[in-house]
Scaffold this active site. Structure first.
Site, PDB file in Angstrom:
ATOM      1  N   GLU A   1       9.169   3.055  14.043  1.00  0.00           N
ATOM      2  CA  GLU A   1      10.170   2.988  15.109  1.00  0.00           C
ATOM      3  C   GLU A   1      11.518   2.498  14.571  1.00  0.00           C
ATOM      4  OE1 GLU A   1       7.028   2.010  15.306  1.00  0.00           O
ATOM      5  OE2 GLU A   1       6.340   3.517  16.737  1.00  0.00           O
TER       6      GLU A   1
ATOM      7  N   GLU B   1      12.756  -2.104  -1.735  1.00  0.00           N
ATOM      8  CA  GLU B   1      11.397  -1.902  -1.238  1.00  0.00           C
ATOM      9  C   GLU B   1      11.242  -0.487  -0.694  1.00  0.00           C
ATOM     10  OE1 GLU B   1      10.196  -4.163   2.232  1.00  0.00           O
ATOM     11  OE2 GLU B   1       8.089  -4.028   1.634  1.00  0.00           O
TER      12      GLU B   1
ATOM     13  N   GLN C   1       6.691 -12.411  -1.954  1.00  0.00           N
ATOM     14  CA  GLN C   1       7.860 -12.349  -1.083  1.00  0.00           C
ATOM     15  C   GLN C   1       7.581 -13.086   0.221  1.00  0.00           C
ATOM     16  OE1 GLN C   1       8.075  -8.965   1.271  1.00  0.00           O
ATOM     17  NE2 GLN C   1      10.242  -8.622   1.098  1.00  0.00           N
TER      18      GLN C   1
ATOM     19  N   SER D   1       1.726 -10.439   0.236  1.00  0.00           N
ATOM     20  CA  SER D   1       0.733  -9.981  -0.735  1.00  0.00           C
ATOM     21  C   SER D   1       0.910 -10.760  -2.022  1.00  0.00           C
ATOM     22  CB  SER D   1       0.828  -8.470  -0.968  1.00  0.00           C
ATOM     23  OG  SER D   1       2.154  -8.079  -1.135  1.00  0.00           O
TER      24      SER D   1
ATOM     25  N   SER E   1       8.623 -12.063   6.092  1.00  0.00           N
ATOM     26  CA  SER E   1       8.150 -11.914   7.479  1.00  0.00           C
ATOM     27  C   SER E   1       7.548 -13.201   8.016  1.00  0.00           C
ATOM     28  CB  SER E   1       7.065 -10.828   7.541  1.00  0.00           C
ATOM     29  OG  SER E   1       7.594  -9.592   7.183  1.00  0.00           O
TER      30      SER E   1
END
Lengths: 395, 374
Positions: free
Chosen positions: A365, A232, A114, A149, A117
């Site tokens: 958060e 996910e 994936q 990953s 990010s």
């Protein structure tokens, strides 16, 4: 929806086993035959590894196959493909894409990773800066991705990239399938605080992607990615655990086996964490019972918060309990593990690796914001970035 | 180990709706506040409807003994709703603690079955005269003597639900006794309690006439069974308290404007509420687990004892935390007598101690889960 029931699935499974005896059939041939029989993921459509059956019947097939000693597709190794790429391809892919990608994805012949990010886009994923520029039927991609990953093992990646910097950040994103064997893809291991490298940095330089490998419409990438990310969060923290399953069981065993390590302070903290781990287990169990009767609750988003905090506190207590042994570390060798195994390593590893639990798959958060706004209905923070063109955002 | 049923059945959901609508009618916070200023220990009108007309006083009692033949799971649902409204009714003390103690005696005997029936039908209110705090697994001190004539003398401090009770179940040396509260020689003196919605009283007996309902050994077991059921089901009351505090605080945080926006839009506030939501959701699983284990396992099993200890270790703190957050996040208004937050804070804090503080229950966990102290 087909009307296939548990008995129908048992009959089909028996027929598969009769035609392809696991004892004498090549592993990959068996997995392909299983896919073609619609027994891979029964809730998928016929012709794509499924039978349009209820998802809740999948365990029937798994039990029959396990009893017959049939090989599985090693789901741990191909978790991103199964859990994230496949549901997204199923929902947004063209017929050609579904036919091309799903079968080798499920059998594990082709591993997926994936590319979401970026160094500048973590919690604020929609701020991503990797650019995709179209020239006729081909897109050219330049940028940098991180926390990938399996990138060094993957044949394909799901990728989101910015296709229109002039639009507000959520609107100018498009979703692609990226060929990891393209010469412009460079994968470098990203070493973590544990010493190993589960993840990679991926540098994309002039990577060419045919438009036929776009998933969903141009500019629709954020909506498509939301499907992926929802899957996910379902995957993380969703497994059933017995009492003292997980890390608390490891510490409890040490406590019982080594009375010389016990102190009053550690005892109080161990009991508090034992109770909290048991309550978190029951909360997960309650969520599963709700799902089984078709009343999904919002507890799922909260469970990841609980498990992240508990894993961190329990592993921290364990290192402290071990005293002298807690000062040692089993191995700093740089390795490339295929998955996370919390129980296969020493306490120090668990302590360090658990730090990632409140960061990966949505920081605690951000999850608290999600619970507060979507579950409790509290008003959002005022947003200054929503209606501004991405190129004009401060960075 | 089979997994407990942690959901609510349809019948339980219906029961909840009925109790909730009754309490919405008769136990609004303003009414509860006003009642605190009167001398009545509880709301007799509300109690009559809840206990007798709706039959909730007999949920734990089998039908042949005059009850509803339901069980701890249903009783827990009633307690959730009572916690949500901090209603001043003697449900926990009469329908749970006293009823459980009598149920653990020989119910084939008239002197047990008689009072149990009256209690289950909501005709009489009973209280188990043991001094709080008291926790399962630790027999309360016996401070009452039975003399040769069968009358009782002595004093029991801090008894919940004694004021207003018509029947007292008294643990004296030699066994468990029933005492008519109206008898000569019985004095019930109110104590100024932290939680005025569940009054405490000192029970003084001076040659009070009594009937023995259990001998020494059975009396010890009966009191412990009552404390176990009480502690396990109290977790559901604590869940109800926490639920009200969370819902009310979320509502307020969405309406209260400071700095030009609702305070609930600040992450400093919303993260606290999200954390609290997670704890309330977890407390629900723990409380349901305790109720289900009491239903499945009776009072004698290790699973029930462990589930109760886990629930009490956890839920008491969640209720207190929820009430404390409710006061804090309401700001100044949360500190006033006029706002009901303090009713919940006082009930939550008293509940946290009453049937064993969390630390006590963790000691039970240590014993049952084989996690011995140094």
């Amino acid at each position: 929806m087909s009307t296939i029931d548990a008995d129908g699935l048992r009959r089909r499974t028996a027929a598969l086993l009769a035609a392809h005896d696991p004892a004498t059939t090549d592993r990959l041939d068996f997995l392909r035959a299983r896919f073609d029989a619609g027994l891979a993921w029964v809730h998928f459509p016929a012709g794509l590894g499924g039978l349009d059956a209820p998802r809740s019947l999948q365990p029937v097939v798994e039990a029959e196959l396990a009893a017959a000693g049939a090989p599985d597709n090693d789901p741990r190794r191909i978790g991103i493909g199964l859990g994230m790429a496949a549901p997204t391809i199923l929902r947004y892919g063209t017929d050609e894409q579904k036919q091309r990608f799903l079968r080798p994805l499920w059998t594990g012949e082709e591993v997926w990773c994936q590319l979401f990010s970026e160094p500048g886009a973590g919690s604020d994923l929609a701020a991503l800066a990797t650019r995709a520029v179209r020239d006729g039927d081909t897109w050219t991609v330049d940028g940098q991705k991180v926390w990938t990953s399996g990138a060094h093992l993957a044949r394909w990646a799901i990728l989101i990239a910015r296709t229109d910097p002039g639009l507000p950040k959520h609107q100018g994103i498009t979703y692609f399938v990226c060929d990891m064997s393209d010469p412009g893809v460079e994968v470098r291991p990203l070493r973590q605080i544990t010493g190993e490298a589960e993840f990679n940095e991926v540098f994309l330089t002039g990577v060419r992607i045919p438009d036929a490998h776009r998933l969903g419409g141009v500019g629709e990438g954020w909506r498509v990615a939301s499907t992926t990310l929802m899957n996910e969060r379902v995957a993380i923290g969703g497994a059933r655990v017995p009492r003292e399953g997980g890390m608390i069981g490891v510490v409890a065993e040490t406590w019982r086996a080594r009375p010389e390590l016990r102190t009053h302070d550690l005892h109080q903290r161990l009991l508090t964490l034992w109770v909290e781990a048991e309550v978190a287990r029951l909360t997960g169990e309650r969520l599963r019972q709700q799902l089984a009767v078709g009343q999904p609750g919002p507890e799922g988003s909260g469970l990841k918060l609980s498990f992240a905090r508990l894993n961190q506190e329990i592993s921290g207590l364990e290192v402290e309990l071990l005293g002298a042994d807690g000062l040692a570390y089993d191995d700093w060798t740089m390795r490339r593990p295929e998955g996370v195994d919390f129980t296969g390593r020493d306490a120090g590893y668990r302590y360090l690796r658990a730090k990632g639990n409140s960061i990966e798959g949505g920081t605690s958060e951000v999850l608290l914001n999600i619970v507060a706004e979507r579950v409790l209905g509290l008003p959002p923070e005022p947003r200054t970035d929503k209606d501004v063109a991405w190129k004009d955002l401060p960075r | 180990m089979t997994e407990p049923d942690l959901l609510y059945s349809e019948a339980e959901t219906d029961l909840r709706s009925a109790v909730r609508s009754l309490l919405a009618d008769r136990a609004q916070p303003a009414a509860v506040l006003a009642r605190g200023e009167t001398a009545d220990p509880y709301d007799a009108g509300l109690w009559r409807v809840l206990a007798a007309d709706m039959g909730t006083a007999g949920l734990l009692v089998p039908e042949k003994l005059g009850g509803q033949g339901a069980g701890p799971r249903e009783t827990a649902v009633v307690l959730e709703e009572l916690g949500r409204s901090v209603a001043p009714v003697p449900y926990l003390t009469s329908a749970v603690l006293a009823a459980s103690a009598l149920l653990a005696c020989d119910t084939a005997r008239d002197e047990v079955a008689g009072p149990l029936r009256a209690l289950a039908e909501g005709r009489r209110v009973a209280a188990l005269a043991i001094p709080l705090p008291a926790a399962p697994g630790a027999p309360p001190p016996v401070t009452v003597r039975a003399d040769a004539a069968g009358t009782l003398s002595g004093e029991v401090s801090a008894v919940a639900g004694a004021a207003g009770a018509e029947l007292l179940l008294v643990r004296a040396d030699g066994g468990l006794y029933t005492v008519d509260a109206a008898s000569e020689g019985v004095r019930v003196t109110g104590i100024t309690a932290l939680d005025r919605t569940r009054p405490l009283a000192r029970v003084t007996l001076a040659g009070a006439p009594a009937r023995r309902v259990a001998g020494e050994e059975r009396a010890t077991a009966a009191v412990d069974a009552a404390l176990l059921a009480g502690a396990g089901l109290l977790a559901s009351e604590q869940l109800g308290i926490a639920e009200w505090c969370l819902a009310e605080t979320v509502r307020y945080a969405g309406e209260r404007y400071q700095f030009g926006r609702p305070i609930g839009s600040f992450q400093a506030v919303k993260h606290r509420l999200a954390e609290l939501w997670l704890q309330v959701a977890s407390a629900r699983a723990a409380a349901r687990s305790a109720a289900d284990a009491l239903a499945a396992d009776g009072a004698g099993g290790v699973e029930a004892a462990l589930a109760v200890a886990v629930a009490q270790s956890y839920c008491g703190q969640v209720a207190v935390r929820a009430a404390e957050e409710c006061v804090q996040l309401h700001g100044g208004i949360g500190m006033t007598w006029e706002h009901p937050a303090h009713l919940y804070l006082k009930r939550a804090k008293a509940d946290q101690i009453a049937l064993g503080a969390p630390g006590r229950h963790r000691e039970t966990v240590a014993a049952l889960a084989d996690l011995p102290a140094p």
